[in-house]
Design a protein around this motif. Structure first.
Motif, PDB file in Angstrom:
ATOM      1  N   ALA A   7       0.458  -0.233  10.081  1.00  0.00           N
ATOM      2  CA  ALA A   7       0.875  -1.123   9.183  1.00  0.00           C
ATOM      3  C   ALA A   7       2.652  -1.183   9.458  1.00  0.00           C
ATOM      4  O   ALA A   7       3.319  -2.317   9.332  1.00  0.00           O
ATOM      5  CB  ALA A   7       0.799  -0.465   7.692  1.00  0.00           C
ATOM      6  N   THR A  35       0.898  -1.296   0.425  1.00  0.00           N
ATOM      7  CA  THR A  35      -0.005  -0.649   1.230  1.00  0.00           C
ATOM      8  C   THR A  35       0.365   0.939   0.981  1.00  0.00           C
ATOM      9  O   THR A  35      -0.660   1.585   1.190  1.00  0.00           O
ATOM     10  CB  THR A  35       0.742  -0.952   2.882  1.00  0.00           C
ATOM     11  OG1 THR A  35       0.353  -2.273   3.054  1.00  0.00           O
ATOM     12  CG2 THR A  35      -0.270  -0.083   3.781  1.00  0.00           C
ATOM     13  N   TYR A  39      -2.692   3.273  -0.313  1.00  0.00           N
ATOM     14  CA  TYR A  39      -2.807   4.668   0.679  1.00  0.00           C
ATOM     15  C   TYR A  39      -2.709   5.889  -0.212  1.00  0.00           C
ATOM     16  O   TYR A  39      -3.640   6.716   0.009  1.00  0.00           O
ATOM     17  CB  TYR A  39      -1.980   4.630   2.121  1.00  0.00           C
ATOM     18  CG  TYR A  39      -2.324   5.430   3.009  1.00  0.00           C
ATOM     19  CD1 TYR A  39      -3.355   5.280   3.851  1.00  0.00           C
ATOM     20  CD2 TYR A  39      -1.684   6.855   3.058  1.00  0.00           C
ATOM     21  CE1 TYR A  39      -3.603   6.207   4.956  1.00  0.00           C
ATOM     22  CE2 TYR A  39      -2.121   7.636   4.153  1.00  0.00           C
ATOM     23  CZ  TYR A  39      -3.308   7.449   4.891  1.00  0.00           C
ATOM     24  OH  TYR A  39      -3.428   8.201   5.896  1.00  0.00           O
ATOM     25  N   THR A  55      -7.311  -0.081   1.177  1.00  0.00           N
ATOM     26  CA  THR A  55      -6.122  -0.331   1.968  1.00  0.00           C
ATOM     27  C   THR A  55      -5.840  -1.128   3.195  1.00  0.00           C
ATOM     28  O   THR A  55      -5.206  -1.988   3.650  1.00  0.00           O
ATOM     29  CB  THR A  55      -5.524   1.209   2.276  1.00  0.00           C
ATOM     30  OG1 THR A  55      -5.445   2.038   1.186  1.00  0.00           O
ATOM     31  CG2 THR A  55      -4.081   0.907   2.836  1.00  0.00           C
ATOM     32  N   ASN A  56      -7.076  -0.764   3.966  1.00  0.00           N
ATOM     33  CA  ASN A  56      -7.319  -1.654   5.281  1.00  0.00           C
ATOM     34  C   ASN A  56      -7.611  -2.918   4.972  1.00  0.00           C
ATOM     35  O   ASN A  56      -6.816  -4.007   5.719  1.00  0.00           O
ATOM     36  CB  ASN A  56      -8.466  -0.974   6.245  1.00  0.00           C
ATOM     37  CG  ASN A  56      -8.381  -1.501   7.562  1.00  0.00           C
ATOM     38  OD1 ASN A  56      -7.613  -1.852   8.245  1.00  0.00           O
ATOM     39  ND2 ASN A  56      -9.358  -1.405   8.266  1.00  0.00           N
ATOM     40  N   THR A  58      -6.815  -4.971   2.197  1.00  0.00           N
ATOM     41  CA  THR A  58      -5.437  -5.487   1.754  1.00  0.00           C
ATOM     42  C   THR A  58      -4.376  -5.646   2.889  1.00  0.00           C
ATOM     43  O   THR A  58      -3.825  -6.511   2.763  1.00  0.00           O
ATOM     44  CB  THR A  58      -4.720  -4.417   0.464  1.00  0.00           C
ATOM     45  OG1 THR A  58      -6.039  -4.093  -0.564  1.00  0.00           O
ATOM     46  CG2 THR A  58      -3.748  -5.026   0.181  1.00  0.00           C
ATOM     47  N   LEU A  59      -4.403  -4.684   3.781  1.00  0.00           N
ATOM     48  CA  LEU A  59      -3.369  -4.735   4.808  1.00  0.00           C
ATOM     49  C   LEU A  59      -3.653  -5.943   5.720  1.00  0.00           C
ATOM     50  O   LEU A  59      -2.908  -6.803   6.139  1.00  0.00           O
ATOM     51  CB  LEU A  59      -3.203  -3.505   5.733  1.00  0.00           C
ATOM     52  CG  LEU A  59      -2.339  -3.355   6.695  1.00  0.00           C
ATOM     53  CD1 LEU A  59      -1.067  -3.171   6.061  1.00  0.00           C
ATOM     54  CD2 LEU A  59      -2.535  -1.962   7.423  1.00  0.00           C
ATOM     55  N   GLN A  62      -2.704  -8.929   3.796  1.00  0.00           N
ATOM     56  CA  GLN A  62      -1.298  -9.323   4.259  1.00  0.00           C
ATOM     57  C   GLN A  62      -0.994 -10.086   5.433  1.00  0.00           C
ATOM     58  O   GLN A  62      -0.134 -10.790   5.754  1.00  0.00           O
ATOM     59  CB  GLN A  62      -0.714  -7.985   4.073  1.00  0.00           C
ATOM     60  CG  GLN A  62      -0.478  -7.336   2.698  1.00  0.00           C
ATOM     61  CD  GLN A  62       0.181  -5.929   2.540  1.00  0.00           C
ATOM     62  OE1 GLN A  62       0.719  -5.641   3.463  1.00  0.00           O
ATOM     63  NE2 GLN A  62       0.141  -5.419   1.320  1.00  0.00           N
TER      64      GLN A  62
END
Length: 155
Positions: A7, A35, A39, A55-56, A58-59, A62
């Motif tokens: 990230a 993030t 996380y 998290t992955n 959403t990242l 982004q």
């Protein structure tokens, strides 16, 4: 654990690339804050060494938004950029293909994982192999373009 480094690395590179057109600091900092919150939440929920799916995903979303915003600013820019030799274009293209493909694969994971290509691998494994090849091919070409740009500037 390595998700945080991923990230940071990719976000800081987007800060540099988008920063050529607009002030990208608020966009990148808010994305990194989101993030970090996700996380931290997932680490408390199911531990530090488990896969952080929310998290992955959403990242990746982004990074897709950052990529499209970079392309939008590149199109809006008045100066001519030869995309064949643009290092930033190829770097962002690799990120866009990889993140979009991984989001789609994770959304349809349960349907794709039952399709066996070989006795040892499902369709999702081969999709990720292809996405990795696309990502690293684009990044390799990006670094070659950057080398061409720096050697031309030295002359």
């Amino acid at each position: 654990m390595l998700l945080i480094f991923q990230a940071l690395f990719i976000s800081l590179h987007f800060k540099y690339l988008i920063g050529n057109y607009v002030n990208s600091k608020p966009l990148i900092i808010s994305g990194l804050a989101l993030t970090a919150l996700l996380y931290f939440y997932e680490s408390l929920d199911h531990g530090l060494y488990k896969y952080h799916n929310l998290t992955n995903t959403t990242l990746s979303i982004q990074f897709i938004i950052y990529s499209l915003y970079y392309f939008y600013n590149l199109l809006k820019d008045d100066s001519y950029v030869n995309l064949r030799y643009s290092a930033g274009f190829w770097w962002v293209t690799g990120i866009l293909f990889f993140c979009f493909g991984s989001v789609i694969s994770s959304l349809f994971y349960y349907k794709l994982s039952v399709i066996l290509i070989t006795t040892k691998g499902s369709l999702t494994a081969y999709i990720y192999y292809a996405l990795n090849i696309i990502l690293y091919s684009c990044w390799s070409y990006s670094f070659i373009c950057k080398k061409w740009q720096t050697s031309i500037l030295k002359k």
